[in-house]
Design a protein around this motif. Structure first.
Motif, mmCIF file in Angstrom:
data_model
loop_
_atom_site.group_PDB
_atom_site.id
_atom_site.type_symbol
_atom_site.label_atom_id
_atom_site.label_comp_id
_atom_site.label_asym_id
_atom_site.label_seq_id
_atom_site.Cartn_x
_atom_site.Cartn_y
_atom_site.Cartn_z
ATOM 1 N N LEU A 171 -1.324 4.430 -7.800
ATOM 2 C CA LEU A 171 -1.942 3.224 -8.340
ATOM 3 C C LEU A 171 -3.154 2.795 -7.527
ATOM 4 O O LEU A 171 -4.028 2.076 -8.025
ATOM 5 N N VAL A 172 -3.186 3.232 -6.276
ATOM 6 C CA VAL A 172 -4.285 2.946 -5.356
ATOM 7 C C VAL A 172 -4.654 4.266 -4.680
ATOM 8 O O VAL A 172 -3.761 5.041 -4.318
ATOM 9 N N PRO A 173 -5.936 4.559 -4.535
ATOM 10 C CA PRO A 173 -6.323 5.818 -3.903
ATOM 11 C C PRO A 173 -5.868 5.880 -2.457
ATOM 12 O O PRO A 173 -6.002 4.912 -1.704
ATOM 13 N N GLY A 174 -5.340 7.018 -2.073
ATOM 14 C CA GLY A 174 -4.844 7.192 -0.715
ATOM 15 C C GLY A 174 -5.940 7.600 0.244
ATOM 16 O O GLY A 174 -5.914 8.712 0.783
ATOM 17 N N ASN A 175 -6.892 6.707 0.481
ATOM 18 C CA ASN A 175 -7.959 7.064 1.418
ATOM 19 C C ASN A 175 -7.481 6.872 2.859
ATOM 20 O O ASN A 175 -6.404 6.327 3.117
ATOM 21 N N ASP A 176 -8.298 7.307 3.805
ATOM 22 C CA ASP A 176 -7.878 7.303 5.201
ATOM 23 C C ASP A 176 -7.598 5.890 5.720
ATOM 24 O O ASP A 176 -6.661 5.688 6.499
ATOM 25 N N VAL A 177 -8.396 4.933 5.294
ATOM 26 C CA VAL A 177 -8.218 3.553 5.774
ATOM 27 C C VAL A 177 -6.881 3.001 5.303
ATOM 28 O O VAL A 177 -6.102 2.453 6.094
ATOM 29 N N PHE A 178 -6.590 3.137 4.024
ATOM 30 C CA PHE A 178 -5.351 2.598 3.484
ATOM 31 C C PHE A 178 -4.133 3.341 4.041
ATOM 32 O O PHE A 178 -3.098 2.732 4.332
ATOM 33 N N LYS A 179 -4.246 4.651 4.192
ATOM 34 C CA LYS A 179 -3.128 5.429 4.724
ATOM 35 C C LYS A 179 -2.809 5.027 6.159
ATOM 36 O O LYS A 179 -1.637 4.835 6.522
ATOM 37 N N ALA A 180 -3.831 4.906 6.979
ATOM 38 C CA ALA A 180 -3.614 4.557 8.389
ATOM 39 C C ALA A 180 -3.006 3.163 8.510
ATOM 40 O O ALA A 180 -2.120 2.922 9.338
ATOM 41 N N TYR A 181 -3.482 2.257 7.682
ATOM 42 C CA TYR A 181 -2.977 0.886 7.721
ATOM 43 C C TYR A 181 -1.512 0.845 7.305
ATOM 44 O O TYR A 181 -0.675 0.230 7.996
ATOM 45 N N ALA A 182 -1.176 1.478 6.196
ATOM 46 C CA ALA A 182 0.211 1.484 5.737
ATOM 47 C C ALA A 182 1.123 2.124 6.773
ATOM 48 O O ALA A 182 2.249 1.653 6.995
ATOM 49 N N GLU A 183 0.644 3.153 7.428
ATOM 50 C CA GLU A 183 1.447 3.851 8.435
ATOM 51 C C GLU A 183 1.805 2.930 9.599
ATOM 52 O O GLU A 183 2.896 3.047 10.183
ATOM 53 N N ARG A 184 0.921 2.013 9.938
ATOM 54 C CA ARG A 184 1.216 1.089 11.039
ATOM 55 C C ARG A 184 2.445 0.237 10.730
ATOM 56 O O ARG A 184 3.183 -0.145 11.634
ATOM 57 N N PHE A 188 0.827 -1.211 0.000
ATOM 58 C CA PHE A 188 0.000 0.000 0.000
ATOM 59 C C PHE A 188 0.855 1.252 0.000
ATOM 60 O O PHE A 188 0.534 2.250 -0.669
ATOM 61 N N SER A 189 1.936 1.231 0.742
ATOM 62 C CA SER A 189 2.816 2.396 0.777
ATOM 63 C C SER A 189 3.305 2.754 -0.618
ATOM 64 O O SER A 189 3.247 3.914 -1.041
ATOM 65 N N TRP A 190 3.756 1.741 -1.379
ATOM 66 C CA TRP A 190 4.280 1.996 -2.716
ATOM 67 C C TRP A 190 3.174 2.351 -3.707
ATOM 68 O O TRP A 190 3.314 3.301 -4.490
#
Length: 214
Positions: A174-187, A166-168
């Motif tokens: 390539l993938v929308p940076g929504n809040d769910v995906f951003k928070a998950y990748a940050e973990r 997700f980070s890449w």
């Protein structure tokens, strides 16, 4: 683990192999890097094609076992080091969902992302391995919204695979940076192992570029 059973990771910086190196660090596994300068095309040379005929990284060697494909590598390594706690045991009810989400990465996510990036005409839903791009991402978003990790409150090897991916993919749009995906990748990317490998990758990638006159 004896010296002869150390893991060799066939590696190039800032590639899909980065996540495997992060996983090895998280597992506390003894490993050595066999570095390939992909900017110089070393992954397409006969020596490496004998390891992986597709010319892709990562690949690992452990004793007589040679493993390619990210899904297989993550599963293999996490099972090899169960004391690290990154894989549910065979009798753990999370084992099935854990395998599901690791497999989902290779069978659905990557094909969908590449088709979208290449602007290919979508296959009919009945023939597509991932249904359609939006549905594929929607399933992920729904699962990750339950948080904090894919299969509960404990991180597994699957989360390292997905967090790095997700980070890449968000970085390159390539993938929308929504809040769910951003928070998950940050973990995942805020963890010391990822930070160490990311810094090492930056240095190695610069060296590879310089070696190629870049």
């Amino acid at each position: 683990m004896t010296a002869e059973n150390r893991i060799t990771l066939y590696y190039s910086p800032q590639s899909r192999a980065t996540g495997t190196r992060v996983l090895l660090e998280e597992l506390g596994a003894p490993y050595d890097l066999h570095v390939l300068n992909m900017k110089a095309g070393e992954q397409r040379q006969p020596a490496y094609l004998a390891i992986n005929p597709l010319g892709k990284v990562p690949a690992i060697r452990h004793g007589d076992a040679l493993v390619t494909e990210q899904v297989a590598i993550y599963t293999y390594l996490a099972d090899l080091f169960p004391k690290a706690g990154l894989t549910p045991a065979l009798d753990d009810p999370r084992r099935g969902p854990y395998l599901r989400w690791i497999a989902y990465y290779g069978s659905s996510f990557e094909p969908a992302v590449i088709d979208s990036f290449m602007k290919r005409e979508p296959a009919p839903v009945t023939q597509s391995p991932y249904s359609d791009y939006d549905s594929m991402l929607g399933v992920l978003e729904a699962q990750l919204s339950k948080g904090p990790y894919l299969v509960g409150d404990r991180m597994t090897a699957a989360d390292i695979l997905w967090g790095v991916a997700f980070s890449w993919t968000m970085m390159f749009g390539l993938v929308p940076g929504n809040d769910v995906f951003k928070a998950y990748a940050e973990r995942i990317t805020s963890r010391p192992a990822f930070q160490r490998i990311s810094a090492a990758d930056d240095e190695m990638a610069a060296q590879h570029a310089a070696a190629c006159g870049g």
